[in-house]
Scaffold this active site. Structure first.
Site, short mmCIF file in Angstrom:
data_model
loop_
_atom_site.label_atom_id
_atom_site.label_comp_id
_atom_site.label_asym_id
_atom_site.label_seq_id
_atom_site.Cartn_x
_atom_site.Cartn_y
_atom_site.Cartn_z
N HIS A 1 76.93 61.35 36.98
CA HIS A 1 75.37 61.02 36.92
C HIS A 1 74.94 60.81 38.37
O HIS A 1 73.94 61.37 38.51
CB HIS A 1 75.31 59.51 36.31
CG HIS A 1 74.00 58.96 36.23
ND1 HIS A 1 73.28 59.33 35.00
CD2 HIS A 1 73.33 58.19 37.05
CE1 HIS A 1 72.12 58.56 35.42
NE2 HIS A 1 72.04 58.03 36.43
N GLU A 2 75.63 59.98 39.29
CA GLU A 2 75.26 60.00 40.42
C GLU A 2 75.24 61.21 41.45
O GLU A 2 74.39 61.32 42.23
CB GLU A 2 76.01 58.88 41.29
CG GLU A 2 75.99 57.40 40.42
CD GLU A 2 74.79 57.00 40.53
OE1 GLU A 2 73.76 57.26 41.10
OE2 GLU A 2 74.33 56.17 39.62
N HIS B 1 72.02 62.92 40.73
CA HIS B 1 71.01 62.33 41.80
C HIS B 1 71.21 62.86 43.30
O HIS B 1 70.34 63.24 44.17
CB HIS B 1 71.03 60.94 41.72
CG HIS B 1 70.61 60.16 40.60
ND1 HIS B 1 69.36 60.17 39.97
CD2 HIS B 1 71.18 59.17 40.06
CE1 HIS B 1 69.22 59.65 38.88
NE2 HIS B 1 70.37 59.04 38.81
#
Length: 373
Positions: A25-26, A29
């Protein structure tokens, strides 16, 4: 020995799954942010004090932190791990430097960077499902009724052993899992079951009944049931082998099924058709991780795919502090032609944080109640 069993049987699988999902997920980003020219100052797995880490040549601090229940990417100019823009983040910066902060980047770059996290979770789930289908195949069975439970919705509607289920409402079904998946998330909602009997089709309306059942590990789960059973003989159980292309297609389909099921579950909660005690938190996820670990690494990875979709959807909720809340702010900015004022954003973030914390407390309470019960 009990403590060692707890660590190896539950905590280790739980941390493996959670760390994988948070990292992906990170990383979504981070990678899209870098592609958009936005500088990151920290990439953390976990919250709180840093345990160890290093700083790369771009000035990003990669670290493992003490509380392993999440993670974050902090971009230049962010006030905190929730990417809340600092009140004076852009003061004294040149136009070129402002463009390298999340708050000062172009609107589409900010939106792409924020959306990349949930999208990465969806892509991870698709790839995991595709890999499992390609390596192990997909177990399937035809939607043939072997038995009808006495007093069930199916019996009252006139379903008989030997009937073949063709469609549920307007949805064509190909396997018995299609039937189970469709019915389980629609307790208390009338559906029309199309069956084929003796070469002719019939439409039979019925209402799945909310029923608490035991899953393979003895956990109580509430689902919708119509009371039909299949067997290996009648259902033609088999494992379908798949090439890469078909496996990817099935991975997308499986991910879409989880998304659809999640929205139906939320709708059932709102309308009162299902009880909110089914909502689980970190304790239940740890329990599920440990239970899946007893079935092997493939089962743990499959659980990771399911949870990855859930994390992606959770982060897209339109709640400030979550990715969805940021996207709502950006949509408002696109419509107004300017962002919301700092005071309005501050109030929204505080409300959003209270909502998220309340949800976590409620889910954890459900976990504890389920263990005690």
């Amino acid at each position: 020995m009990a403590i060692i069993g707890l660590i190896t049987g539950y905590i280790v699988p739980f941390l493996f799954v959670l760390t994988l999902l948070v990292f992906v997920h990170e990383m979504g980003h981070y990678l899209v942010g870098r592609w958009c020219g936005i500088r990151s100052t920290a990439f953390s797995i976990g919250f709180g004090p840093e345990l160890f880490g290093f700083t790369d040549k771009h000035g990003t601090r990669w670290k493992l932190s003490a509380i392993p229940l999440g993670g974050y990417v902090k971009f230049w100019g962010d006030e905190d791990a929730a990417s809340r823009p600092g009140q004076n983040a852009l003061e004294g910066l040149s136009e070129e430097e402002k463009a390298q902060t999340l708050a000062g980047a172009k609107l589409w770059k900010r939106a792409a960077t924020v959306a990349a996290g949930p999208i990465a979770n969806f892509l991870l789930a698709i790839l995991i499902f595709a890999a499992l289908f390609a390596l192990y195949g997909k177990p399937v069975s035809d939607p043939v009724v072997a038995e009808v439970r006495p007093g069930s919705a199916a019996e009252e509607a006139g379903v008989r052993p030997g009937d073949v289920l063709v469609a549920l409402d307007d949805t064509v079904v190909e396997t018995f899992d299609d039937v189970r998946r469709y019915v389980s998330i629609r307790p208390g909602t009338q559906i029309v079951v199309t069956i084929r009997r003796d070469g002719a089709t019939q439409e039979l309306p019925m209402v799945p009944r909310a029923t608490v059942i035991d899953d393979p590990f003895g956990n109580k789960v509430e689902v919708g049931l119509i009371g039909i059973v299949t067997t290996q003989e009648s259902g033609n159980f088999r494992v379908e082998t798949m090439g890469i292309g078909q496996a990817l297609t099935e991975g997308v389909r499986e991910t879409g099924n989880i998304v659809t099921g999640t929205f139906h579950y939320i709708g059932n909660l709102i309308t009162g058709k299902m009880k909110p005690d089914q909502l689980g938190g970190p304790v239940r996820v740890a329990q599920a991780s440990g239970q899946m670990a007893t079935l092997g690494i493939a089962a743990v990875i499959q659980l990771a795919a399911v949870l990855s979709v859930s994390i992606g959807l959770l982060n897209l909720m339109p709640v400030p502090v979550l990715d969805g809340g940021h996207l709502v702010f950006y949509a408002i900015e696109a419509i107004r032609g300017r962002p919301l004022g700092p005071n309005a954003q501050e109030i929204a973030f505080r409300i959003g944080l209270a909502m998220v914390l309340s949800l976590m407390v409620f889910a954890t309470w459900n976990d504890i109640a389920a263990l005690i019960g």
